[in-house]
Each structure stands twice: as C-alpha cells, then as structure tokens.
Design an enzyme around this catalytic site. Structure first.
Site, PDB file in Angstrom:
ATOM      1  N   THR A  83       0.860  -1.176   0.000  1.00 58.03           N
ATOM      2  CA  THR A  83       0.000   0.000   0.000  1.00 58.03           C
ATOM      3  C   THR A  83       0.896   1.225   0.000  1.00 58.03           C
ATOM      4  O   THR A  83       1.971   1.194   0.598  1.00 58.03           O
ATOM      5  CB  THR A  83      -0.911   0.038   1.244  1.00 58.03           C
ATOM      6  OG1 THR A  83      -1.388   1.375   1.480  1.00 58.03           O
ATOM      7  CG2 THR A  83      -0.190  -0.428   2.492  1.00 58.03           C
ATOM      8  N   THR A  85      -0.425   4.485   0.950  1.00 61.76           N
ATOM      9  CA  THR A  85      -0.861   5.343   2.047  1.00 61.76           C
ATOM     10  C   THR A  85      -0.262   4.933   3.383  1.00 61.76           C
ATOM     11  O   THR A  85       0.183   5.785   4.170  1.00 61.76           O
ATOM     12  CB  THR A  85      -2.395   5.344   2.136  1.00 61.76           C
ATOM     13  OG1 THR A  85      -2.939   5.920   0.945  1.00 61.76           O
ATOM     14  CG2 THR A  85      -2.874   6.136   3.342  1.00 61.76           C
ATOM     15  N   CYS A 194      -1.453   5.072  -5.774  1.00 59.85           N
ATOM     16  CA  CYS A 194      -2.270   4.208  -4.931  1.00 59.85           C
ATOM     17  C   CYS A 194      -2.247   2.846  -5.601  1.00 59.85           C
ATOM     18  O   CYS A 194      -2.351   2.761  -6.834  1.00 59.85           O
ATOM     19  CB  CYS A 194      -3.694   4.740  -4.824  1.00 59.85           C
ATOM     20  SG  CYS A 194      -4.812   3.617  -3.975  1.00 59.85           S
ATOM     21  N   THR A 195      -2.107   1.801  -4.834  1.00 57.87           N
ATOM     22  CA  THR A 195      -1.907   0.487  -5.443  1.00 57.87           C
ATOM     23  C   THR A 195      -3.125  -0.013  -6.206  1.00 57.87           C
ATOM     24  O   THR A 195      -3.019  -0.978  -6.964  1.00 57.87           O
ATOM     25  CB  THR A 195      -1.492  -0.556  -4.381  1.00 57.87           C
ATOM     26  OG1 THR A 195      -2.429  -0.554  -3.299  1.00 57.87           O
ATOM     27  CG2 THR A 195      -0.106  -0.253  -3.847  1.00 57.87           C
ATOM     28  N   GLU A 196      -4.272   0.661  -6.044  1.00 55.22           N
ATOM     29  CA  GLU A 196      -5.462   0.279  -6.812  1.00 55.22           C
ATOM     30  C   GLU A 196      -5.628   1.036  -8.126  1.00 55.22           C
ATOM     31  O   GLU A 196      -6.443   0.632  -8.968  1.00 55.22           O
ATOM     32  CB  GLU A 196      -6.736   0.476  -5.971  1.00 55.22           C
ATOM     33  CG  GLU A 196      -6.949  -0.524  -4.862  1.00 55.22           C
ATOM     34  CD  GLU A 196      -6.141  -0.187  -3.625  1.00 55.22           C
ATOM     35  OE1 GLU A 196      -5.928  -1.082  -2.784  1.00 55.22           O
ATOM     36  OE2 GLU A 196      -5.720   0.985  -3.493  1.00 55.22           O
TER      37      GLU A 196
END
Length: 227
Positions: A83, A85, A194-196
C-alpha cells in the site's frame, strides 16, 4: 532465492496484483516452474481504514508493526508493505523488525527518474496526495510531485475507497480520472500512487509516461529476492 514478506490486505484487490506480478516476474527471470518465495499477512482493511479516517496513525502503525513482526517470525528476509498510504507509518513498522522494509516511495522515485522525468502528477488517496510523508520521500530523490485540485482529489479518493478497493471498476470513473490528468499542467509523467489505480488506468490510456507504484515496488522486491 530469499523469502519476501508481503504485508497486504490494504486493499485485498491490490494485494492480488502484488502476488500475481511477483510470481510472473520471478518466472520471467528464472524460467520453468519457478515462482516467488513469499509469506503473506493480509490484514482486515476495515479497522485500518477507520483508523485512517480518524487520524489514528499511531494505532495503525502499531497494528501493522505487529503484523510485520509476524512476517519476520515466519521467515521473511524483507518486507513489502502493499500500500502507498500506509507508508505514512513506515517508521513504526521498521521499529518492530530487524529486516528491511522496501519502501514503495523509493522504488517509485527510481522508476520516475529512469524514465527521464522529475515532475509527475501523483494520483493517490487524499492522505498520500495532501500529506508530506510520500511527497517528501519522492523529493529526496529529486522528484517533485504535482497533485490534482481539491475537488479532483476528493473525487479520486472516493473512487479508490468506494469502488476500486471493493472490486468495482467503473467506466465513468475512468473517464473522470483521465480528465484529471488532461487538466494537469506542468507534469512530465503520471504516478499511479495508490496500489489500486492500476486497476482503473493503464499506460495505454495516457500519453505521458506512467509509473505504476505497485509494479515498481514489485520490481524492487524481485531484485531483493534474486539479487
């Protein structure tokens, strides 16, 4: 091959990408039936997200530090925190383990510089875009990140938490994200910070060079395992 620990679940959607990409890259490097030697601790994201929203970063750091210690106990020789964040609490995690935490900000900055860029547009959660922990890490490598305006930051944050983290990939949200990029001035590249975000957008959608922080982080993890 050294064993890599994955501290994931934030979200489970992007942790799946980590697992697949690590195995794909190891197989590409070594061939045959080779795969990544991993241990995974996947947290329940809901309590962590509640801590984020409440500003309880000490509590979140303690929870992730405990999880990292369990990974080390299971044989991890280094840790990937899956992640962006939660790298806000990287120091709290590092304080609980003896093995290195491979920082996603370092890996991302190296990838930006490798593309000959230094002023990327950072697309991420509101925490990552608005607070200094991530941008300062990039700045330490000569990368000065730009961010969208307030309304776009709020909308992107909602897309991440309300859609992508829950497995929803919406065409309308993709168009909105691309509009955010088109409005950016002065950027020479784009960071999927952001990893998404890589679930929604790809290099094929964008004219500027793209650095997907997840894939940059995976590359750093593979280098550790096989280096």
């Amino acid at each position: 091959m050294r064993t890599l620990g994955l501290l994931g679940g934030m979200s489970a959607e992007s942790t799946t990408t980590y697992y697949q990409a690590l195995n794909q890259q190891v197989r590409a490097r070594l061939g045959g039936l080779h795969s990544a030697q991993l241990v995974l601790w996947s947290v329940d994201f809901a309590p962590i997200a509640q801590m984020q929203a409440a500003g309880d970063w000490d509590g979140a750091g303690a929870a992730l530090g405990e999880a990292a210690a369990r990974l080390e106990g299971a044989g991890a020789a280094a840790i990937l925190l899956c992640t962006n964040t939660m790298h806000k609490v990287a120091a709290a995690i590092e304080a609980r383990v003896q093995v290195p935490l491979i920082h996603i900000g370092d890996a991302t900055a190296f990838a930006v510089r490798a593309r000959g860029c230094s002023r990327p547009l950072l697309l991420a959660t509101r925490f990552t875009m608005e607070q200094d922990f991530y941008k300062d890490r990039l700045r330490g490598h000569g990368v000065e990140a730009l961010v969208p305006g307030q309304a776009d930051r709020d909308r992107l944050h909602a897309i991440i938490y309300d859609e992508l983290c829950q497995g929803v990939v919406d065409a309308g949200s993709k168009r909105q994200a691309l509009t955010m990029i088109a409005k950016a001035t002065g950027a020479d590249s784009v960071i999927f910070g952001c990893t998404e975000v890589g679930l929604l957008l790809s290099q094929d959608d964008i004219e500027l060079p793209v650095v997907d922080s997840t894939l940059a982080h995976v590359e750093a993890g593979v280098e550790f395992m096989l280096g």
